[in-house]
Design a protein around this motif. Structure first.
Motif, PDB file in Angstrom:
ATOM      1  N   VAL A 292       0.838  -1.111  -0.080  1.00  0.00           N
ATOM      2  CA  VAL A 292       0.100  -0.166  -0.149  1.00  0.00           C
ATOM      3  C   VAL A 292       0.977   1.333  -0.151  1.00  0.00           C
ATOM      4  O   VAL A 292       0.483   2.198  -0.874  1.00  0.00           O
ATOM      5  CB  VAL A 292      -0.964   0.009   1.211  1.00  0.00           C
ATOM      6  CG1 VAL A 292      -1.726   1.498   1.419  1.00  0.00           C
ATOM      7  CG2 VAL A 292      -1.968  -1.378   1.041  1.00  0.00           C
ATOM      8  N   ALA A 293       1.741   1.371   0.777  1.00  0.00           N
ATOM      9  CA  ALA A 293       2.911   2.524   0.834  1.00  0.00           C
ATOM     10  C   ALA A 293       3.481   2.561  -0.407  1.00  0.00           C
ATOM     11  O   ALA A 293       3.800   3.670  -0.828  1.00  0.00           O
ATOM     12  CB  ALA A 293       3.926   2.329   1.967  1.00  0.00           C
ATOM     13  N   ASN A 294       3.976   1.482  -1.406  1.00  0.00           N
ATOM     14  CA  ASN A 294       4.639   1.809  -2.425  1.00  0.00           C
ATOM     15  C   ASN A 294       3.692   2.395  -3.418  1.00  0.00           C
ATOM     16  O   ASN A 294       4.055   3.309  -4.159  1.00  0.00           O
ATOM     17  CB  ASN A 294       4.965   0.554  -2.922  1.00  0.00           C
ATOM     18  CG  ASN A 294       6.375  -0.073  -2.204  1.00  0.00           C
ATOM     19  OD1 ASN A 294       6.961   0.784  -2.048  1.00  0.00           O
ATOM     20  ND2 ASN A 294       6.372  -1.310  -2.200  1.00  0.00           N
ATOM     21  N   GLN A 323      -6.267  14.884   1.718  1.00  0.00           N
ATOM     22  CA  GLN A 323      -6.766  14.010   0.355  1.00  0.00           C
ATOM     23  C   GLN A 323      -6.323  12.779   0.259  1.00  0.00           C
ATOM     24  O   GLN A 323      -6.850  11.671   0.116  1.00  0.00           O
ATOM     25  CB  GLN A 323      -6.531  15.035  -0.791  1.00  0.00           C
ATOM     26  CG  GLN A 323      -6.511  14.150  -1.923  1.00  0.00           C
ATOM     27  CD  GLN A 323      -8.105  14.335  -2.605  1.00  0.00           C
ATOM     28  OE1 GLN A 323      -8.822  15.363  -2.345  1.00  0.00           O
ATOM     29  NE2 GLN A 323      -8.752  13.198  -3.065  1.00  0.00           N
ATOM     30  N   PHE A 324      -4.730  12.710   0.699  1.00  0.00           N
ATOM     31  CA  PHE A 324      -4.059  11.258   0.556  1.00  0.00           C
ATOM     32  C   PHE A 324      -4.361  10.397   1.607  1.00  0.00           C
ATOM     33  O   PHE A 324      -4.699   9.289   1.537  1.00  0.00           O
ATOM     34  CB  PHE A 324      -2.673  11.564   0.443  1.00  0.00           C
ATOM     35  CG  PHE A 324      -2.147  12.050  -1.159  1.00  0.00           C
ATOM     36  CD1 PHE A 324      -1.972  10.803  -1.916  1.00  0.00           C
ATOM     37  CD2 PHE A 324      -2.390  13.113  -1.400  1.00  0.00           C
ATOM     38  CE1 PHE A 324      -1.718  11.268  -3.217  1.00  0.00           C
ATOM     39  CE2 PHE A 324      -1.852  13.656  -2.569  1.00  0.00           C
ATOM     40  CZ  PHE A 324      -1.452  12.630  -3.693  1.00  0.00           C
ATOM     41  N   ALA A 380      -1.818   0.303   7.552  1.00  0.00           N
ATOM     42  CA  ALA A 380      -2.378   0.854   6.145  1.00  0.00           C
ATOM     43  C   ALA A 380      -2.270   2.363   6.318  1.00  0.00           C
ATOM     44  O   ALA A 380      -1.882   3.017   5.384  1.00  0.00           O
ATOM     45  CB  ALA A 380      -3.669   0.404   5.623  1.00  0.00           C
ATOM     46  N   LEU A 381      -2.631   2.711   7.423  1.00  0.00           N
ATOM     47  CA  LEU A 381      -2.827   4.578   7.678  1.00  0.00           C
ATOM     48  C   LEU A 381      -1.423   4.966   7.512  1.00  0.00           C
ATOM     49  O   LEU A 381      -1.172   5.946   7.232  1.00  0.00           O
ATOM     50  CB  LEU A 381      -3.849   4.822   8.666  1.00  0.00           C
ATOM     51  CG  LEU A 381      -5.206   4.565   8.397  1.00  0.00           C
ATOM     52  CD1 LEU A 381      -6.081   4.885   9.516  1.00  0.00           C
ATOM     53  CD2 LEU A 381      -5.714   5.282   7.060  1.00  0.00           C
ATOM     54  N   LEU A 382      -0.767   4.185   8.340  1.00  0.00           N
ATOM     55  CA  LEU A 382       0.939   4.682   8.580  1.00  0.00           C
ATOM     56  C   LEU A 382       1.457   4.639   6.989  1.00  0.00           C
ATOM     57  O   LEU A 382       2.217   5.604   6.543  1.00  0.00           O
ATOM     58  CB  LEU A 382       1.357   3.675   9.508  1.00  0.00           C
ATOM     59  CG  LEU A 382       1.388   4.058  10.753  1.00  0.00           C
ATOM     60  CD1 LEU A 382       2.312   3.233  11.785  1.00  0.00           C
ATOM     61  CD2 LEU A 382       1.771   5.700  11.194  1.00  0.00           C
ATOM     62  N   ALA A 383       0.966   3.526   6.397  1.00  0.00           N
ATOM     63  CA  ALA A 383       1.476   3.533   4.853  1.00  0.00           C
ATOM     64  C   ALA A 383       1.051   4.708   4.054  1.00  0.00           C
ATOM     65  O   ALA A 383       1.808   5.085   3.222  1.00  0.00           O
ATOM     66  CB  ALA A 383       1.131   2.126   4.315  1.00  0.00           C
ATOM     67  N   ALA A 384      -0.070   5.082   4.455  1.00  0.00           N
ATOM     68  CA  ALA A 384      -0.539   6.225   3.701  1.00  0.00           C
ATOM     69  C   ALA A 384      -0.151   7.621   3.977  1.00  0.00           C
ATOM     70  O   ALA A 384       0.010   8.514   3.353  1.00  0.00           O
ATOM     71  CB  ALA A 384      -2.096   6.329   3.700  1.00  0.00           C
ATOM     72  N   PRO A 387       3.564   8.850   2.621  1.00  0.00           N
ATOM     73  CA  PRO A 387       3.409   9.505   0.908  1.00  0.00           C
ATOM     74  C   PRO A 387       2.613  10.759   1.136  1.00  0.00           C
ATOM     75  O   PRO A 387       2.961  11.955   0.366  1.00  0.00           O
ATOM     76  CB  PRO A 387       2.694   8.671   0.311  1.00  0.00           C
ATOM     77  CG  PRO A 387       2.960   7.319   1.181  1.00  0.00           C
ATOM     78  CD  PRO A 387       2.994   7.564   2.485  1.00  0.00           C
ATOM     79  N   ALA A 388       1.357  11.027   1.976  1.00  0.00           N
ATOM     80  CA  ALA A 388       0.771  11.919   2.135  1.00  0.00           C
ATOM     81  C   ALA A 388       1.527  13.115   2.640  1.00  0.00           C
ATOM     82  O   ALA A 388       1.474  14.246   2.235  1.00  0.00           O
ATOM     83  CB  ALA A 388      -0.816  11.694   2.960  1.00  0.00           C
ATOM     84  N   ARG A 389       2.105  13.059   3.622  1.00  0.00           N
ATOM     85  CA  ARG A 389       3.002  14.307   4.087  1.00  0.00           C
ATOM     86  C   ARG A 389       4.172  14.566   3.093  1.00  0.00           C
ATOM     87  O   ARG A 389       4.180  15.888   3.049  1.00  0.00           O
ATOM     88  CB  ARG A 389       3.805  13.750   5.409  1.00  0.00           C
ATOM     89  CG  ARG A 389       4.380  14.734   6.272  1.00  0.00           C
ATOM     90  CD  ARG A 389       5.010  14.229   7.551  1.00  0.00           C
ATOM     91  NE  ARG A 389       6.181  13.569   7.181  1.00  0.00           N
ATOM     92  CZ  ARG A 389       7.195  13.173   7.970  1.00  0.00           C
ATOM     93  NH1 ARG A 389       6.930  13.488   9.236  1.00  0.00           N
ATOM     94  NH2 ARG A 389       8.147  12.462   7.606  1.00  0.00           N
ATOM     95  N   ARG A 390       4.572  13.892   2.341  1.00  0.00           N
ATOM     96  CA  ARG A 390       5.438  14.186   1.205  1.00  0.00           C
ATOM     97  C   ARG A 390       4.707  15.192   0.296  1.00  0.00           C
ATOM     98  O   ARG A 390       5.555  15.818  -0.125  1.00  0.00           O
ATOM     99  CB  ARG A 390       6.123  13.003   0.651  1.00  0.00           C
ATOM    100  CG  ARG A 390       7.226  13.302  -0.329  1.00  0.00           C
ATOM    101  CD  ARG A 390       7.792  11.823  -1.203  1.00  0.00           C
ATOM    102  NE  ARG A 390       8.659  12.531  -2.157  1.00  0.00           N
ATOM    103  CZ  ARG A 390       8.193  12.482  -3.371  1.00  0.00           C
ATOM    104  NH1 ARG A 390       7.123  12.029  -3.743  1.00  0.00           N
ATOM    105  NH2 ARG A 390       8.992  12.704  -4.416  1.00  0.00           N
TER     106      ARG A 390
END
Length: 404
Positions: A292-294, A323-324, A380-384, A387-390
């Motif tokens: 999911v992170a990838n 959003q992400f 999963a939320l950590l995985a999201a 990328p969302a913070r980036r």
């Protein structure tokens, strides 16, 4: 919020392949955890039945021989008990129920056609089945006080003996050539109880003594309420030492094994196996979270110009982050729902198969579902999140100049 959800759904539908891969990763992880934990729970429950005697408060008593001389009596003196002597146990306040057991391993047990069935014959009373933790098949009945009083020729047989002779309820078997009606069959289980009856025929004690006048072989004793197994054994040791004249410290004369000391070990062992299976599934779930992170990082990379446009027209980093994160939450929710549904179907299918008896029947518990969902949500939320913070910290100028 509704607008944000609509945008999220449209984005996910636009990138169907990427969204499908993320959901499949979550589903695969959840299925791995729930199915493995369900198998472990079934294994635990099945084998817990086999160790039920270890957690029972019933004490088994067997008569042997003394190992010490005592007040003029020699050592190696065989202890022989009679039913009339043992009836005095009912006066011991630490004891609630006593079941006196008779045994004959040389009895001839045959079906109605005369085919020999290898099995012991036990003489039991109306308390034996409960104290031995023995359950009967549907339609069976227990030996009643009326059977004992009337010396009824009825029998309860073990499930292996019934299987060997293809015997059903209300059929007849012969014991030393005398017909007995089968009123009960023990449930099919590998649990043997304190006394092994899988290959045995159980008849009323009074009927047993009509065939063979013998002395009791064993006792099953249930303690009174609030009496520990240690206190029960001490009380019975003093009773037997006084009754049969042997040293109260002689533990060989009357044997009272303490099964309960192994209960915690076996319970911990079974739970350890279950935790190992759950941990194996959790590792698979973690791999799914990495997937999911990838996919979320790929989403950020592909949508860099879009993020730049949003930032340029006034979107704040918090809006981009939300959003992400919402996209990740939607993927997790859909994946979790599909994962639980698929797991339920697989477990139901496994229960329809003829799994080995030692494996038991897979059971999906509410606790396993809750913990799996919690782990899934966190991973999963950590995985999201990263990328969302980036995405939220991108500079508009750099984002707009990125390649499409």
């Amino acid at each position: 919020m509704i607008t944000l959800l609509n945008q999220t759904v449209q984005t996910l539908l636009t990138h169907r392949l990427r969204s499908a891969l993320a959901i499949i990763a979550i589903v695969w992880g959840i299925v791995s955890v729930l199915v493995l934990v369900a198998l472990g729970e079934g294994f635990y429950r099945e084998h817990l039945k086999s160790f039920s005697m270890l957690m029972s408060d019933t004490q088994k008593v067997s008569f042997a021989q003394t190992s010490k001389p005592w007040q003029g009596y020699p050592s190696r003196r065989k202890i022989t008990a009679t039913e009339s002597q043992l009836s005095a146990l009912s006066d011991v306040h630490q004891i609630k129920h006593v079941s006196i057991l008779y045994s004959n391993a040389k009895a001839q047990v045959t079906d109605i056609d005369g085919t020999q069935l290898k099995g012991n014959v036990f003489g039991i009373d109306n308390h034996f089945l409960a104290l031995n933790n023995t359950r009967l098949e549907l339609g069976s009945r227990k030996i009643s006080p009326s059977d004992l009083a009337n010396h009824t020729r009825v029998a309860i047989i073990g499930w292996r003996l019934a299987k060997r002779g293809n015997i059903r309820l209300n059929d007849k078997i012969n014991i030393n050539g005398i017909p007995f009606q089968v009123i009960g069959i023990s449930k099919k289980t590998e649990s043997s109880g304190l006394t092994r009856i899988k290959r045995a025929a159980l008849i009323p004690t009074t009927t047993f003594n009509d065939l063979w006048l013998s002395n009791p072989s064993d006792l099953l004793v249930q303690p009174a309420k609030g009496i520990s197994s240690v206190a029960l054994r001490a009380a019975m040791q003093n009773f037997f030492a006084k009754k049969y004249q042997f040293d109260p410290k002689d533990k060989q004369a009357v044997q009272m094994p303490d099964y309960s000391r192994f209960a915690d070990f076996y319970t911990s062992l079974l739970r350890g196996i279950q935790l190992f299976l759950g941990a194996s599934g959790a590792m698979t779930l973690a791999v799914g979270a990495l997937g999911v992170a990838n996919i979320m990082f790929l989403s950020v990379a592909e949508r860099t110009r879009e993020i730049g446009v949003r930032l340029a027209i006034g979107a704040t980093p918090t809006h981009i982050l939300m959003q992400f994160m919402v996209e990740g939450a939607v993927l997790v929710t859909v994946g979790a729902f599909c994962g639980i549904t698929v797991s339920t179907i697989i477990i139901q299918f496994l229960n329809l198969l003829s799994l080995p008896d030692w494996l038991g029947h897979p059971v999906m518990t509410s606790t396993s579902i809750v913990f799996t969902l919690m782990i899934t949500a966190v991973l999963a939320l950590l995985a999201a999140f990263f990328p969302a913070r980036r995405a939220a910290h991108l500079t508009p100028v750099i984002a707009l100049s990125a390649r499409a």
